[in-house]
Design a protein around this motif. Structure first.
Motif, PDB file in Angstrom:
ATOM      1  N   GLY A  94       0.765  -1.240   0.081  1.00 39.24           N
ATOM      2  CA  GLY A  94       0.033  -0.061  -0.115  1.00 39.24           C
ATOM      3  C   GLY A  94       0.998   1.221  -0.201  1.00 39.24           C
ATOM      4  O   GLY A  94       0.365   2.363  -0.636  1.00 39.24           O
ATOM      5  N   ALA A  95       2.036   1.245   0.891  1.00 40.35           N
ATOM      6  CA  ALA A  95       2.850   2.371   0.987  1.00 40.35           C
ATOM      7  C   ALA A  95       3.579   2.666  -0.547  1.00 40.35           C
ATOM      8  O   ALA A  95       3.830   3.971  -0.883  1.00 40.35           O
ATOM      9  CB  ALA A  95       3.939   2.371   1.904  1.00 40.35           C
ATOM     10  N   PHE A  96       3.848   1.713  -1.069  1.00 37.71           N
ATOM     11  CA  PHE A  96       4.389   1.641  -2.401  1.00 37.71           C
ATOM     12  C   PHE A  96       3.672   2.150  -3.521  1.00 37.71           C
ATOM     13  O   PHE A  96       3.956   2.854  -4.329  1.00 37.71           O
ATOM     14  CB  PHE A  96       5.106   0.213  -2.807  1.00 37.71           C
ATOM     15  CG  PHE A  96       5.711   0.194  -4.393  1.00 37.71           C
ATOM     16  CD1 PHE A  96       7.009   0.789  -4.383  1.00 37.71           C
ATOM     17  CD2 PHE A  96       4.799  -0.213  -5.365  1.00 37.71           C
ATOM     18  CE1 PHE A  96       7.629   0.721  -5.680  1.00 37.71           C
ATOM     19  CE2 PHE A  96       5.632  -0.109  -6.676  1.00 37.71           C
ATOM     20  CZ  PHE A  96       6.793   0.093  -6.753  1.00 37.71           C
ATOM     21  N   THR A  97       2.439   1.662  -3.493  1.00 35.71           N
ATOM     22  CA  THR A  97       1.405   2.273  -4.496  1.00 35.71           C
ATOM     23  C   THR A  97       0.830   3.604  -4.365  1.00 35.71           C
ATOM     24  O   THR A  97       0.235   4.271  -5.240  1.00 35.71           O
ATOM     25  CB  THR A  97       0.237   1.227  -4.481  1.00 35.71           C
ATOM     26  OG1 THR A  97      -0.465   1.090  -3.406  1.00 35.71           O
ATOM     27  CG2 THR A  97       0.587  -0.168  -5.173  1.00 35.71           C
ATOM     28  N   ASP A  98       1.265   4.174  -3.114  1.00 34.30           N
ATOM     29  CA  ASP A  98       0.796   5.457  -2.604  1.00 34.30           C
ATOM     30  C   ASP A  98       1.815   6.363  -3.569  1.00 34.30           C
ATOM     31  O   ASP A  98       1.160   7.507  -4.099  1.00 34.30           O
ATOM     32  CB  ASP A  98       0.832   5.882  -1.185  1.00 34.30           C
ATOM     33  CG  ASP A  98      -0.277   5.522  -0.317  1.00 34.30           C
ATOM     34  OD1 ASP A  98      -1.368   5.266  -0.966  1.00 34.30           O
ATOM     35  OD2 ASP A  98      -0.157   5.247   0.685  1.00 34.30           O
ATOM     36  N   LYS A  99       3.072   6.102  -3.745  1.00 35.60           N
ATOM     37  CA  LYS A  99       3.951   6.832  -4.543  1.00 35.60           C
ATOM     38  C   LYS A  99       3.928   6.389  -6.067  1.00 35.60           C
ATOM     39  O   LYS A  99       3.954   7.278  -6.917  1.00 35.60           O
ATOM     40  CB  LYS A  99       5.159   6.651  -3.997  1.00 35.60           C
ATOM     41  CG  LYS A  99       5.386   7.027  -2.492  1.00 35.60           C
ATOM     42  CD  LYS A  99       6.814   6.765  -2.039  1.00 35.60           C
ATOM     43  CE  LYS A  99       7.034   7.311  -0.494  1.00 35.60           C
ATOM     44  NZ  LYS A  99       8.425   6.996  -0.006  1.00 35.60           N
ATOM     45  N   ARG A 100       3.685   5.259  -6.180  1.00 30.55           N
ATOM     46  CA  ARG A 100       3.775   4.426  -7.510  1.00 30.55           C
ATOM     47  C   ARG A 100       2.401   3.529  -7.862  1.00 30.55           C
ATOM     48  O   ARG A 100       2.696   2.537  -7.507  1.00 30.55           O
ATOM     49  CB  ARG A 100       4.992   3.933  -7.863  1.00 30.55           C
ATOM     50  CG  ARG A 100       6.332   4.864  -7.708  1.00 30.55           C
ATOM     51  CD  ARG A 100       7.375   4.084  -8.092  1.00 30.55           C
ATOM     52  NE  ARG A 100       8.814   4.689  -8.106  1.00 30.55           N
ATOM     53  CZ  ARG A 100      10.009   4.405  -8.506  1.00 30.55           C
ATOM     54  NH1 ARG A 100      10.240   3.180  -8.747  1.00 30.55           N
ATOM     55  NH2 ARG A 100      11.142   5.140  -8.109  1.00 30.55           N
ATOM     56  N   PRO A 101       1.409   4.126  -7.906  1.00 34.04           N
ATOM     57  CA  PRO A 101       0.112   3.327  -8.225  1.00 34.04           C
ATOM     58  C   PRO A 101       0.418   2.448  -9.559  1.00 34.04           C
ATOM     59  O   PRO A 101       0.958   2.776 -10.562  1.00 34.04           O
ATOM     60  CB  PRO A 101      -0.987   4.178  -8.579  1.00 34.04           C
ATOM     61  CG  PRO A 101      -0.510   5.445  -8.110  1.00 34.04           C
ATOM     62  CD  PRO A 101       0.981   5.706  -8.203  1.00 34.04           C
ATOM     63  N   GLN A 102      -0.063   1.092  -9.418  1.00 35.16           N
ATOM     64  CA  GLN A 102       0.294   0.167 -10.388  1.00 35.16           C
ATOM     65  C   GLN A 102      -1.222  -0.331 -10.839  1.00 35.16           C
ATOM     66  O   GLN A 102      -1.705  -1.054 -10.073  1.00 35.16           O
ATOM     67  CB  GLN A 102       1.037  -0.955  -9.834  1.00 35.16           C
ATOM     68  CG  GLN A 102       2.399  -0.665  -9.242  1.00 35.16           C
ATOM     69  CD  GLN A 102       3.264   0.140 -10.227  1.00 35.16           C
ATOM     70  OE1 GLN A 102       3.529  -0.694 -11.368  1.00 35.16           O
ATOM     71  NE2 GLN A 102       4.028   0.852 -10.115  1.00 35.16           N
ATOM     72  N   PRO A 103      -1.496   0.073 -12.151  1.00 34.78           N
ATOM     73  CA  PRO A 103      -3.019  -0.120 -12.360  1.00 34.78           C
ATOM     74  C   PRO A 103      -3.214  -1.803 -12.558  1.00 34.78           C
ATOM     75  O   PRO A 103      -4.262  -2.143 -12.217  1.00 34.78           O
ATOM     76  CB  PRO A 103      -3.354   0.740 -13.512  1.00 34.78           C
ATOM     77  CG  PRO A 103      -2.102   1.364 -13.744  1.00 34.78           C
ATOM     78  CD  PRO A 103      -0.950   1.078 -12.802  1.00 34.78           C
ATOM     79  N   PHE A 104      -2.372  -2.494 -13.181  1.00 38.30           N
ATOM     80  CA  PHE A 104      -2.316  -4.106 -13.259  1.00 38.30           C
ATOM     81  C   PHE A 104      -1.957  -4.715 -12.467  1.00 38.30           C
ATOM     82  O   PHE A 104      -1.734  -6.115 -12.510  1.00 38.30           O
ATOM     83  CB  PHE A 104      -1.899  -4.153 -14.789  1.00 38.30           C
ATOM     84  CG  PHE A 104      -2.441  -3.448 -15.937  1.00 38.30           C
ATOM     85  CD1 PHE A 104      -3.697  -3.471 -16.263  1.00 38.30           C
ATOM     86  CD2 PHE A 104      -1.911  -2.353 -16.488  1.00 38.30           C
ATOM     87  CE1 PHE A 104      -4.235  -3.088 -17.319  1.00 38.30           C
ATOM     88  CE2 PHE A 104      -2.334  -1.410 -17.577  1.00 38.30           C
ATOM     89  CZ  PHE A 104      -3.338  -1.846 -17.938  1.00 38.30           C
ATOM     90  N   SER A 105      -1.513  -4.468 -11.094  1.00 35.68           N
ATOM     91  CA  SER A 105      -0.885  -5.041  -9.978  1.00 35.68           C
ATOM     92  C   SER A 105      -2.035  -6.175  -9.487  1.00 35.68           C
ATOM     93  O   SER A 105      -1.562  -7.255  -8.964  1.00 35.68           O
ATOM     94  CB  SER A 105      -0.444  -4.270  -8.872  1.00 35.68           C
ATOM     95  OG  SER A 105      -1.306  -3.513  -8.307  1.00 35.68           O
ATOM     96  N   LEU A 106      -3.296  -5.573  -9.432  1.00 33.47           N
ATOM     97  CA  LEU A 106      -4.446  -6.474  -9.040  1.00 33.47           C
ATOM     98  C   LEU A 106      -4.566  -7.887  -9.800  1.00 33.47           C
ATOM     99  O   LEU A 106      -4.558  -8.943  -9.377  1.00 33.47           O
ATOM    100  CB  LEU A 106      -5.573  -5.786  -9.238  1.00 33.47           C
ATOM    101  CG  LEU A 106      -5.741  -4.698  -8.211  1.00 33.47           C
ATOM    102  CD1 LEU A 106      -7.101  -3.816  -8.225  1.00 33.47           C
ATOM    103  CD2 LEU A 106      -5.665  -4.769  -6.643  1.00 33.47           C
ATOM    104  N   ALA A 107      -4.287  -7.663 -11.107  1.00 33.11           N
ATOM    105  CA  ALA A 107      -4.383  -8.867 -12.077  1.00 33.11           C
ATOM    106  C   ALA A 107      -3.041  -9.799 -11.814  1.00 33.11           C
ATOM    107  O   ALA A 107      -3.188 -11.158 -11.914  1.00 33.11           O
ATOM    108  CB  ALA A 107      -4.571  -8.397 -13.396  1.00 33.11           C
ATOM    109  N   ILE A 108      -2.048  -9.149 -11.703  1.00 31.42           N
ATOM    110  CA  ILE A 108      -0.965  -9.877 -11.627  1.00 31.42           C
ATOM    111  C   ILE A 108      -0.628 -10.693  -9.995  1.00 31.42           C
ATOM    112  O   ILE A 108      -0.469 -11.852  -9.881  1.00 31.42           O
ATOM    113  CB  ILE A 108       0.328  -8.914 -11.692  1.00 31.42           C
ATOM    114  CG1 ILE A 108       0.548  -8.416 -13.122  1.00 31.42           C
ATOM    115  CG2 ILE A 108       1.624  -9.761 -11.383  1.00 31.42           C
ATOM    116  CD1 ILE A 108       1.643  -7.283 -13.409  1.00 31.42           C
TER     117      ILE A 108
END
Length: 419
Positions: A94-108
């Motif tokens: 969560g802290a990482f995606t606050d700075k760098r959101p990853q749109p396709f991380s959920l599917a991965i």
């Protein structure tokens, strides 16, 4: 193609409404202010699929216990392996995606759940079972922080409602898991768990489409909010977060006692069959899903402090009575317990998000992760306790946990727009 949601950086509320169709679908209706219901429906459906698969783990405990001659402590360690990876990694992700959101991380991330289910279906040793459980937990760690952010972005300002829609999908999946286990896994055995990998594949497809919707928001940097100017100060915020964590502890420690050991409690005390016990577990988990659904909108309407206060402390009379009643009354009491306790879920998460709105991923990951961690540690500790003193004693002691709901009086009043 539909326009993405535009989110006001100052308060994270939509300033221009999206079409409710995901990219690649058609919609001829004009934009209108409000939530992106198709996106909310998609993320809730994904949560449903995710938690259906996760709930298979406790649902097949009786089978694993019989096949591998496991004791209650070893059963608890399986839950710990699953919950530990989810709990440890969620705030980090969560802290990482606050700075760098990853749109396709959920599917991965869902791919880890897919592989974990396949491994669990062919596991022939206790160590491999633990590894499979940990892989499914990893998929959960990736899923929850970013999906909670997407639910808030698609909320149209109705944050409690959106969180409830998101959460009810997960709780419905959790409720369905034991029923599917009773209908499929119990008759066909451990290898039939592999059939549920098709659910993971479907979730991957849905989450990829949501990633397509989410990607323009990331590119436009529309996913960050700032604290409200009249929000509580730093010390008050930290104190409130500690109170919310304590309330989450009481809620999930008690929930762990039911989700992991309720079937064993019914089998041992009332001599029911495994399938009957799993049906009773389904009734409890279905009531949890219903409580989650109503808790968020009530928090939007009346204020989250009041919902939190009622939902934790209000379960106390029912938890105190549970160890001393018969089979039918147990089913009725657990319905009330599940409904009342679960109504706090959305209110606690949204309250925490409003305290620290510029760290949505970290806060969501921290609270979801802590909830998973409490479930895992609690299951392991309660399993050891049950081996020593009996499963009845576990429920007698845990019945006092909702008394911690009194701490809700210490929560600050938030700015009116937050409700």
């Amino acid at each position: 193609m539909n326009k993405p949601v535009a989110v006001d950086v100052e308060n994270a509320a939509p300033v221009a409404a999206p079409e409710t169709a995901l990219p690649g679908t058609s919609s001829t209706s004009p934009p209108s202010a409000g939530p992106a219901y198709v996106v909310l429906g998609g993320i809730s459906f994904s949560h449903f699929l995710n938690d259906t698969m996760q709930s298979l783990i406790p649902s097949v405990y009786p089978i694993l216990k019989a096949n591998y001659a496991l004791d209650f402590a070893q059963i608890g360690l399986i839950t710990l392996a699953f919950q530990f990876t989810a709990s440890l990694l969620q705030p980090v992700i969560g802290a990482f995606t606050d700075k760098r959101p990853q749109p396709f991380s959920l599917a991965i991330g869902m791919s880890s759940t897919f592989l974990g289910l396949l491994l669990l279906s062919i596991a022939h040793s206790y160590a491999v079972i633990l590894i499979a459980a940990a892989m499914i937990g990893l998929g959960s760690a990736v899923f929850h922080p970013e999906s909670a952010r997407i639910a808030r972005l698609a909320s149209g300002g109705r944050f409690g409602m959106a969180q409830s829609v998101f959460q009810v999908g997960g709780n419905a999946g959790t409720a369905l898991g034991p029923l599917l286990a009773a209908l499929i896994v119990v008759p066909f055995g451990q290898p039939s768990i592999a059939w549920f990998s098709t659910i993971a594949f479907l979730a991957i497809l849905v989450l990829w489409r949501i990633g397509v919707w989410y990607k323009p928001l990331v590119a436009a940097r529309k996913v960050v909010a700032k604290p409200h100017p009249h929000a509580p100060g730093r010390r008050r915020v930290l104190a409130a977060l500690v109170v919310l964590v304590a309330l989450l502890f009481s809620k999930h420690m008690y929930m762990a006692s039911l989700s992991s050991y309720y079937t064993f409690y019914l089998i041992e005390k009332f001599h029911v069959s495994t399938q009957t016990a799993q049906l009773f577990l389904f009734i409890f988990l279905a009531s949890v899903a219903a409580g989650v659904f109503f808790g968020g909108p009530l928090g939007d309407r009346f204020g989250r402090r009041y919902v939190i206060w009622f939902s934790i402390l209000g379960a106390l009379p029912f938890t105190l009575a549970l160890p001393y009643v018969g089979l039918t009354a147990s089913a009725v009491l657990t319905m009330f317990i599940g409904f009342i306790l679960a109504s706090a879920t959305s209110a606690i998460i949204v309250f925490a998000q409003e305290l620290v709105p510029h760290r949505l991923g970290m806060i969501s990951g921290l609270f979801f992760g802590f909830a998973f961690g409490i479930g895992g540690v609690g299951a392991a500790a309660l399993g050891e306790f049950a081996d020593r003193y009996g499963i009845d004693v576990v429920y007698q002691i845990c019945s006092f946990l909702p008394a911690l709901g009194l701490l809700a009086v210490l929560l600050p009043r938030m700015p009116r727009h937050a409700h």
